[in-house]
Design a protein around this motif. Structure first.
Motif, PDB file in Angstrom:
ATOM      1  N   ALA A 169       0.805  -1.221   0.000  1.00 18.06           N
ATOM      2  CA  ALA A 169       0.000   0.000   0.000  1.00 18.06           C
ATOM      3  C   ALA A 169       0.841   1.276   0.000  1.00 18.06           C
ATOM      4  CB  ALA A 169      -0.948  -0.016   1.192  1.00 18.06           C
ATOM      5  N   PRO A 170       1.919   1.372   0.807  1.00 19.51           N
ATOM      6  CA  PRO A 170       2.681   2.622   0.802  1.00 19.51           C
ATOM      7  C   PRO A 170       3.233   3.004  -0.572  1.00 19.51           C
ATOM      8  CG  PRO A 170       3.250   1.319   2.719  1.00 19.51           C
ATOM      9  CD  PRO A 170       2.404   0.447   1.851  1.00 19.51           C
ATOM     10  N   GLN A 171       3.599   2.015  -1.384  1.00 21.20           N
ATOM     11  CA  GLN A 171       4.149   2.336  -2.693  1.00 21.20           C
ATOM     12  C   GLN A 171       3.074   2.953  -3.599  1.00 21.20           C
ATOM     13  OE1 GLN A 171       6.741  -0.585  -4.259  1.00 21.20           O
ATOM     14  NE2 GLN A 171       6.786   0.259  -6.323  1.00 21.20           N
ATOM     15  N   LEU A 172       1.888   2.354  -3.602  1.00 20.29           N
ATOM     16  CA  LEU A 172       0.808   2.891  -4.424  1.00 20.29           C
ATOM     17  C   LEU A 172       0.411   4.285  -3.957  1.00 20.29           C
ATOM     18  CD1 LEU A 172      -1.537   2.700  -6.485  1.00 20.29           C
ATOM     19  CD2 LEU A 172      -2.864   1.548  -4.701  1.00 20.29           C
ATOM     20  N   THR A 190      -8.577  10.263   6.232  1.00 23.82           N
ATOM     21  CA  THR A 190      -8.331   9.873   4.841  1.00 23.82           C
ATOM     22  C   THR A 190      -7.194   8.872   4.746  1.00 23.82           C
ATOM     23  OG1 THR A 190      -9.162  11.976   3.980  1.00 23.82           O
ATOM     24  CG2 THR A 190      -7.708  10.718   2.545  1.00 23.82           C
ATOM     25  N   VAL A 191      -6.142   9.085   5.524  1.00 24.80           N
ATOM     26  CA  VAL A 191      -5.009   8.159   5.539  1.00 24.80           C
ATOM     27  C   VAL A 191      -5.465   6.777   6.010  1.00 24.80           C
ATOM     28  CG1 VAL A 191      -2.783   7.643   6.604  1.00 24.80           C
ATOM     29  CG2 VAL A 191      -3.289   9.971   5.849  1.00 24.80           C
ATOM     30  N   VAL A 192      -6.221   6.750   7.101  1.00 19.28           N
ATOM     31  CA  VAL A 192      -6.705   5.472   7.636  1.00 19.28           C
ATOM     32  C   VAL A 192      -7.618   4.777   6.624  1.00 19.28           C
ATOM     33  CG1 VAL A 192      -8.078   4.390   9.456  1.00 19.28           C
ATOM     34  CG2 VAL A 192      -6.502   6.246  10.013  1.00 19.28           C
ATOM     35  N   ALA A 193      -8.542   5.535   6.020  1.00 22.62           N
ATOM     36  CA  ALA A 193      -9.487   4.954   5.070  1.00 22.62           C
ATOM     37  C   ALA A 193      -8.774   4.409   3.836  1.00 22.62           C
ATOM     38  CB  ALA A 193     -10.528   5.993   4.659  1.00 22.62           C
ATOM     39  N   ALA A 194      -7.778   5.144   3.338  1.00 23.66           N
ATOM     40  CA  ALA A 194      -7.058   4.693   2.145  1.00 23.66           C
ATOM     41  C   ALA A 194      -6.357   3.369   2.399  1.00 23.66           C
ATOM     42  CB  ALA A 194      -6.049   5.758   1.712  1.00 23.66           C
ATOM     43  N   LEU A 195      -5.676   3.266   3.536  1.00 19.54           N
ATOM     44  CA  LEU A 195      -4.978   2.025   3.867  1.00 19.54           C
ATOM     45  C   LEU A 195      -5.963   0.880   4.066  1.00 19.54           C
ATOM     46  CD1 LEU A 195      -2.380   0.522   4.596  1.00 19.54           C
ATOM     47  CD2 LEU A 195      -2.652   1.332   6.949  1.00 19.54           C
ATOM     48  N   ALA A 196      -7.076   1.159   4.753  1.00 17.31           N
ATOM     49  CA  ALA A 196      -8.053   0.109   5.032  1.00 17.31           C
ATOM     50  C   ALA A 196      -8.744  -0.362   3.752  1.00 17.31           C
ATOM     51  CB  ALA A 196      -9.078   0.618   6.039  1.00 17.31           C
ATOM     52  N   GLN A 234      -6.398  -2.657   1.751  1.00 16.37           N
ATOM     53  CA  GLN A 234      -6.351  -4.008   2.295  1.00 16.37           C
ATOM     54  C   GLN A 234      -7.651  -4.762   2.014  1.00 16.37           C
ATOM     55  OE1 GLN A 234      -2.974  -4.212   2.723  1.00 16.37           O
ATOM     56  NE2 GLN A 234      -3.480  -5.509   4.458  1.00 16.37           N
ATOM     57  N   ALA A 235      -8.786  -4.059   2.116  1.00 16.10           N
ATOM     58  CA  ALA A 235     -10.072  -4.709   1.877  1.00 16.10           C
ATOM     59  C   ALA A 235     -10.193  -5.168   0.429  1.00 16.10           C
ATOM     60  CB  ALA A 235     -11.212  -3.754   2.230  1.00 16.10           C
ATOM     61  N   PHE A 236      -9.807  -4.310  -0.519  1.00 14.48           N
ATOM     62  CA  PHE A 236      -9.884  -4.686  -1.928  1.00 14.48           C
ATOM     63  C   PHE A 236      -8.888  -5.793  -2.274  1.00 14.48           C
ATOM     64  CE2 PHE A 236     -11.942  -0.458  -2.684  1.00 14.48           C
ATOM     65  CZ  PHE A 236     -13.112  -0.960  -3.241  1.00 14.48           C
ATOM     66  N   ARG A 237      -7.793  -5.848  -1.539  1.00 13.80           N
ATOM     67  CA  ARG A 237      -6.806  -6.896  -1.783  1.00 13.80           C
ATOM     68  C   ARG A 237      -7.318  -8.251  -1.315  1.00 13.80           C
ATOM     69  NH1 ARG A 237      -2.476  -9.264   0.861  1.00 13.80           N
ATOM     70  NH2 ARG A 237      -2.865  -8.056   2.766  1.00 13.80           N
TER      71      ARG A 237
END
Length: 294
Positions: free
Chosen positions: A38-41, A79-85, A88-91
């Motif tokens: 996730a951090p790379q994307l 926004t940071v929390v939602a983006a990471l979550a 992971q959910a889509f993965r």
């Protein structure tokens, strides 16, 4: 058409545009989520979005400073929390399973809009949301969800995403700064993910870099029009309309990943979308009803 009704219709059209762009971004996330951390994307895409916001601010003369600094800081963090979550959910989950939790966002927004924003939902609105909740139950496979880590990430994503939208609505009611609402959350995302980037970096093919650029463009447009929509519509009206993105998600899931929705899923979609349209109609007619009562 009265100004209030015009604002409602315009806001609804912007939400529909938002759903198309954010669904395209979600599709790209699912496409490349398995190959990179996730951090790379997010570090790369957020840097591109920040650059787009700076360029647009210079071209339009729109400032990036805001008066509601605490609300903006809260929006950026959520926004940071939602983006990471969501990543992971889509993965970990199919599109349809993630949508179960996206469908919870209108209920969360309705419950929180009254105490946090002073915009309580009218009784007829709760009836519309109940219809949407019934649609969500139809979407559950075999009437229940087998909970795992992916569903935990999806619940966190829905909760933090709703909080970010409520903060956006609070900011937009005080000042019209849509570019600032794009710039600061993405700057926070870029900085936070940039810290982890050296530890997870993998060389990227040119095609994947192009996908990230496309993702950033979709995200920039989606967040800009979302900020404008939340200026025109209460969060409890805007968020059910955002469930229209499932129409796009079904198409992307079918075309890109071979995920065919079941009949029960389609029934749930119809109920969820119907509840959103009901709320828009209720919001558009509210000024006329209020004037008659007066």
């Amino acid at each position: 058409m009265t100004p209030a009704r015009h604002a409602t219709v315009t806001g609804a059209a912007l939400v529909a545009l938002y759903t198309a762009m954010i669904s395209a971004a979600d599709g790209i996330t699912k496409l490349i989520a398995g190959g990179y951390a996730a951090p790379q994307l997010f570090a790369l895409s957020s840097a591109l979005v920040v650059g787009m916001a700076l360029w647009a601010a210079r071209r339009t003369g729109q400032g990036l400073a805001v008066l509601a600094r605490r609300s903006m800081a809260l929006r950026a963090g959520l926004t940071v929390v939602a983006a990471l979550a969501f990543f992971q959910a889509f993965r970990l989950l199919p599109f349809a399973d993630v949508f179960l939790f996206i469908g919870l966002m209108p209920l969360l927004a309705a419950a929180l809009s009254g105490p946090l924003l002073g915009e309580p939902l009218r009784p007829i609105g709760w009836l519309a949301l109940s219809l949407g909740a019934g649609g969500i139950l139809c979407l559950m496979p075999d009437g229940q969800v087998g909970l795992d880590a992916g569903h935990g990430w999806a619940l966190l994503a829905a909760t933090s995403g709703t909080g970010s939208m409520l903060a956006s609505r609070h900011i937009a009611r005080a000042e019209r700064k849509p570019l600032a609402q794009v710039f600061w959350p993405n700057l926070a995302l870029m900085l936070v993910m940039g810290v982890a980037l050296p530890f997870v970096w993998q060389p990227m093919a040119l095609a994947d870099l192009a996908w990230i650029a496309a993702y950033a463009l979709c995200l920039f447009g989606a967040r800009y029009v979302c900020a404008e929509a939340l200026r025109l519509l209460p969060a409890f009206v805007a968020t059910p309309l955002m469930n229209l993105q499932f129409v796009w998600m079904v198409g992307i899931g079918l075309a890109g990943f071979g995920e065919l929705p079941a009949p029960g899923t389609l029934l749930g979609v119809a109920l969820v979308i119907g509840s959103g349209l009901w709320l828009v109609a209720d919001e558009a007619l509210a000024p006329a009803r209020d004037s008659l009562r007066a």
